[in-house]
Design an enzyme around this catalytic site. Structure first.
Site, PDB file in Angstrom:
ATOM      1  N   CYS A  67       3.446   1.521   2.817  1.00  0.00           N
ATOM      2  CA  CYS A  67       4.796   0.782   2.568  1.00  0.00           C
ATOM      3  C   CYS A  67       5.596   1.691   1.606  1.00  0.00           C
ATOM      4  O   CYS A  67       7.056   1.614   1.804  1.00  0.00           O
ATOM      5  CB  CYS A  67       4.239  -0.543   1.887  1.00  0.00           C
ATOM      6  SG  CYS A  67       3.452  -1.640   2.828  1.00  0.00           S
TER       7      CYS A  67
ATOM      8  N   ASP B  27      14.619  22.704 -33.607  1.00  0.00           N
ATOM      9  CA  ASP B  27      15.791  22.801 -34.359  1.00  0.00           C
ATOM     10  C   ASP B  27      15.496  22.698 -35.869  1.00  0.00           C
ATOM     11  O   ASP B  27      14.533  21.738 -36.207  1.00  0.00           O
ATOM     12  CB  ASP B  27      16.812  21.836 -33.928  1.00  0.00           C
ATOM     13  CG  ASP B  27      17.921  21.844 -34.637  1.00  0.00           C
ATOM     14  OD1 ASP B  27      18.580  23.183 -34.955  1.00  0.00           O
ATOM     15  OD2 ASP B  27      18.457  20.847 -35.237  1.00  0.00           O
TER      16      ASP B  27
ATOM     17  N   ASP C  16      22.377  20.709 -29.970  1.00  0.00           N
ATOM     18  CA  ASP C  16      21.042  20.820 -29.198  1.00  0.00           C
ATOM     19  C   ASP C  16      21.001  20.633 -27.812  1.00  0.00           C
ATOM     20  O   ASP C  16      19.964  20.565 -26.937  1.00  0.00           O
ATOM     21  CB  ASP C  16      20.002  20.077 -30.030  1.00  0.00           C
ATOM     22  CG  ASP C  16      19.844  20.719 -31.440  1.00  0.00           C
ATOM     23  OD1 ASP C  16      19.780  22.030 -31.654  1.00  0.00           O
ATOM     24  OD2 ASP C  16      19.766  19.902 -32.374  1.00  0.00           O
TER      25      ASP C  16
ATOM     26  N   ASP D  72      18.170  17.489 -32.330  1.00  0.00           N
ATOM     27  CA  ASP D  72      18.719  15.964 -32.648  1.00  0.00           C
ATOM     28  C   ASP D  72      20.410  15.972 -32.539  1.00  0.00           C
ATOM     29  O   ASP D  72      20.965  14.876 -32.324  1.00  0.00           O
ATOM     30  CB  ASP D  72      18.464  15.539 -34.025  1.00  0.00           C
ATOM     31  CG  ASP D  72      19.344  16.253 -35.111  1.00  0.00           C
ATOM     32  OD1 ASP D  72      19.352  17.450 -34.992  1.00  0.00           O
ATOM     33  OD2 ASP D  72      20.034  15.621 -35.814  1.00  0.00           O
TER      34      ASP D  72
ATOM     35  N   CYS E  72       0.816  -1.155  -0.020  1.00  0.00           N
ATOM     36  CA  CYS E  72      -0.303   0.023   0.056  1.00  0.00           C
ATOM     37  C   CYS E  72       0.848   1.190   0.052  1.00  0.00           C
ATOM     38  O   CYS E  72       2.133   1.261  -0.079  1.00  0.00           O
ATOM     39  CB  CYS E  72      -0.732  -0.084   1.156  1.00  0.00           C
ATOM     40  SG  CYS E  72      -0.004   0.099   2.790  1.00  0.00           S
TER      41      CYS E  72
END
Length: 812
Positions: A48, A510, A706, A702, A45
């Site tokens: 815990c 980009d 960047d 990419d 639960c």
């Protein structure tokens, strides 16, 4: 990753001239520290979960910790000193020992461990134990239900009925039930209470034990007037075990994404050993350099390079790409790709644990262990929820024992009439008598004394409370959402990334490699009068055949597409910064920059059109011009249009020159004020910091340049064909060549967060409604009494509901 960037900075001293040096230093300094994954057993639960999380955060060397109740894993981030310390493994062992002190068995997951095969994963789930739990639960419910019917006189006279109606028989059954299937619940509940960390097991164990001991007191001391209801702890345990079985099944279904990804990697491969026939071997035994035979219909077992043969491969399971990949010698294939047409000979590039599938599985596992910020409130409340329930149960017992039953004595008579019924009393309080409202078999027995009624209501409060629903509300939906995204080739880093993506207001892109393919392709072929386009292209391709320049690749790719074979060239050489020259068909030939080739008065290429132009001259004759440009992704314009229709603000941050950026902006439908060009990585960071109006915002890129912007944005998105640095920095990785995966990711994120909010509303609403009812708030006015068996059933249904609701994401 920090070491990798440091190497790049050392090897490329001219990065500062490009504006990348300082930006890469920022990324290197902020490189992510080491991360550990712990598999933890015994969590039931939110209490815990909270206890485990606090224990981990209290350990030296731990920077962050996030515990997932659904997958029962902990994501632990170590600080920089610990991540580089050779004693990091001992720290991992110390974390496991600390959790063992709380009663939770923990195991550090080996990052180098190969993904388990399907059979191994099935063995790890202990299916026999779960089905045995179901059979025991059904047996307990059957015995308890028959006992209720027998004592209520609703079974025909028989020896079995006489046995079932005897309290000594039910005392024996209850003792066996608590000592065998209920032993683990009682033990864990007691351990948690003694350590000051009460959990769901503590509540259930206290309720069962209270009913059990009170029944023994009533059996051994009849004068006390306490009822004997040995059936109730038996039925209560039956409902609890049944609920946990169903919950485990639902949890398994919500986490099937990892299982489905693991199935993409076969267990065996066909190894080639010289001229001998192929031999089947386990994938885990393959090493780089081994040669394999891949038959049609088989999946690529590891990342490999095609050495012989040509075929089409289905890569949709990894990247979401609908079109097959045409493989030929030299093509690199990712593990999990499906061979569709012809046999291939492959050379292993990476072992099974380092393959694309293995890396994706690791990313998904880590992502499912990182919680969303919205889960913080639920976890904090669930952590103290058990204590609140214990206090409410005590108040309920004292109120009805000392005051409530005396204030409404008719309730004792009505409760006495409830023998043989599961849970409701309703009727005419004005008449002072409660009518029976049976909804099923089973009862707590006649509540003929204030003590018995008070005990009945207190047990109902203990059992009906459901911290499990609070703990499962968020991680179940997040796990399903991350799994659904992974199957579509979209890798979220965690629940925090999904929550951020669901609330995005602006996307910045980009240019090169993001909106474009990131590699040049021929965009124009302009032959001179009397020269065919095929001759112009064949001569250029023949000269470029030995070059590794990106423009040469564009020319050769187009020539190959048109089936034009290169012609032999003699004395060919490259002139730096100009082009190529040599003898072709007995004539001196040049291919390169137009001003170097000499256009001989012919019209030159247009200025500032964003393309790179090559001139081709053979002997005295100018054959024509070729243009190469970075091609726009086929779905870029449609994707941006769809994003704008979703209410997103868009922008383009590029380091390219103004003409190229403006031309691309016009192609994808971006306005002039949404474009920025000639930006260094530092200037991109400044732009991100200045845009306070459209928060949260995402940066999509990419390349190496960047990476700082991806790290600084609220959500960093890397295109899967980009550099490793960009992918490591990003919060979301879009695999494959298609950009429309970004739109799909945002849709999945929004649907996932909608399910999270629905689950939290249900979890909070359930407890706010049923706890007062269980405490007897509606008993005086409406005669509504919630008995422990019905309370246990409602508790189980509450946990199952949030998991099933999350599973509905798979159908959307």
């Amino acid at each position: 990753m920090g070491a990798l960037l440091a190497t790049i900075l050392a090897d490329l001293p001219n990065l500062d001239a490009l504006g990348l040096g300082k930006a890469l230093t920022v990324v290197a300094d902020s490189a992510p520290p080491a991360v550990l994954l712990l598999d933890i057993e015994g969590m039931k639960c939110g209490g815990c979960l909270r206890a485990v999380e606090q224990k981990l955060l209290a350990q030296p060397g731990v920077r962050q910790a996030s515990v997932n109740l659904l997958s029962r894993t902990a994501w632990v981030e170590l600080d920089a000193a610990s991540s580089t310390d050779p004693g990091a493994q001992s720290l991992a062992d110390a974390l496991a020992e600390a959790l063992a002190g709380l009663g939770f068995a923990a195991r550090v997951r080996d990052a180098e461990e190969a993904p388990a095969s399907r059979r191994e994963r099935l063995r790890q789930r202990h299916w026999w134990q779960q089905w045995r739990q179901l059979l025991v639960a059904l047996a307990l419910l059957l015995v308890s239900g028959l006992g209720h019917l027998a004592m209520a006189g609703q079974l025909p006279p028989a020896a079995l009925t006489s046995l079932l109606s005897h309290q000594a028989f039910h005392a024996l059954v209850a003792s066996l039930a608590l000592g065998l299937p209920g032993r683990q619940i009682l033990w864990r509940g007691a351990i948690g209470a003694l350590k000051g960390l009460p959990s769901m097991d503590t509540l259930v164990g206290l309720g069962v034990t209270s009913a059990y001991l009170a029944s023994w007191l009533g059996l051994l001391w009849p004068a006390a007037g306490w009822p004997c209801f040995f059936n109730e702890p038996v039925m209560l345990l039956g409902f609890v075990l049944l609920g946990r079985f169903l919950e485990e099944r639902a949890r398994y279904r919500s986490g099937r994404a990892i299982e489905q990804l693991a199935q993409l990697q076969p267990d065996t491969a066909l190894l080639l050993l010289g001229d001998e026939p192929p031999r089947p071997v386990r994938v885990g035994g393959l090493r780089p350099g081994d040669r394999l035979r891949l038959l049609p219909g088989d999946r690529v077992p590891v990342d490999a390079l095609v050495r012989e043969g040509s075929s089409a491969l289905d890569i949709s399971a990894l990247t979401g790409e609908p079109l097959p990949l045409e493989a030929k010698p030299g093509t690199e294939l990712a593990a999990g790709s499906l061979n569709l047409e012809a046999p291939l000979v492959l050379e292993v590039r990476r072992s099974g644990r380092d393959s694309a599938v293995a890396r994706i599985i690791q990313l998904v596992e880590r992502a499912q262990s990182r919680k969303a910020p919205i889960q913080g409130l639920a976890d904090r409340l669930a952590g103290g929820f058990t204590l609140v329930v214990l206090a409410l149960a005590l108040v309920t017992f004292l109120f009805w024992w000392l005051w409530g039953a005396r204030q409404w004595p008719a309730l004792l008579v009505a409760a006495g009439h409830q023998q043989g019924h599961l849970g409701l009393i309703h009727g005419a309080m004005a008449q002072g008598v409660m009518a029976q409202g049976a909804i099923g078999p089973g009862a707590l027995g006649p509540a003929v004394s204030p003590m018995a009624l008070a005990l009945q209501l207190a047990i109902a409060v203990l059992v009906v409370a459901c911290p499990c629903a609070l703990g499962l509300a968020t991680p179940t939906a997040i796990a399903v959402g991350i799994g659904q995204a992974a199957r579509a080739g979209l890798l979220f880093r965690g629940g925090d990334a999904i929550e951020m993506a669901a609330g995005l207001r602006k996307l910045l892109f980009d240019k090169t490699g993001t909106l474009t393919l990131g590699r040049p392709v021929l965009s124009a072929i302009r032959p001179q009068p009397g020269v065919t386009a095929e001759r112009l292209l064949q001569v250029a391709a023949s000269m470029e055949a030995g070059s590794r320049h990106p423009l040469a690749f564009a020319v050769l790719q187009e020539a190959e597409r048109q089936g034009l074979a290169p012609l032999p060239v003699s004395d060919g050489r490259s002139v730096a910064g100009a082009g190529l020259e040599g003898w072709l068909q007995g004539q001196f030939t040049r291919v390169g920059r137009p001003d170097w080739v000499d256009l001989a008065g012919q019209p030159g290429p247009p200025a500032d059109d964003g393309a790179t132009w090559l001139a081709v001259r053979q002997g005295p004759e100018l054959l024509g011009l070729l243009a190469a440009a970075d091609a726009l992704r086929p779905d870029a314009a449609a994707t941006l249009t769809a994003l704008r229709a979703e209410g997103m603000s868009l922008g383009l941050l590029s380091g390219d020159r103004e003409a190229a950026v403006r031309r691309l902006g016009a192609e994808v439908g971006l306005e002039a004020h949404e474009l920025a060009w000639s930006l260094t990585p530092e200037q991109k960071l400044e732009r991100l910091g200045q845009d306070r109006q459209h928060r949260p915002l995402a940066m999509v890129g990419d390349g190496i340049n960047d990476a700082p912007a991806l790290a600084a944005a609220d959500l960093g998105v890397a295109v899967g064909t980009g550099t490793q640095i960009a992918q490591e920095t990003a919060d979301l990785v879009v695999l494959g060549e298609r950009l429309d995966g970004l739109l799909r990711a945002l849709v999945i994120a929004r649907r996932t967060m909608a399910k999270v909010r629905q689950n939290l509303f249900w979890a909070f609403g359930y407890n706010l409604v049923v706890l007062p009812i269980a405490a007897g708030v509606l008993l005086p006015g409406y005669g509504l009494l919630l008995t422990p068996p019905l309370a246990a059933l409602l508790m189980a249904i509450s946990s199952i509901t949030v998991v099933v609701n999350a599973l509905l994401l798979q159908n959307e």
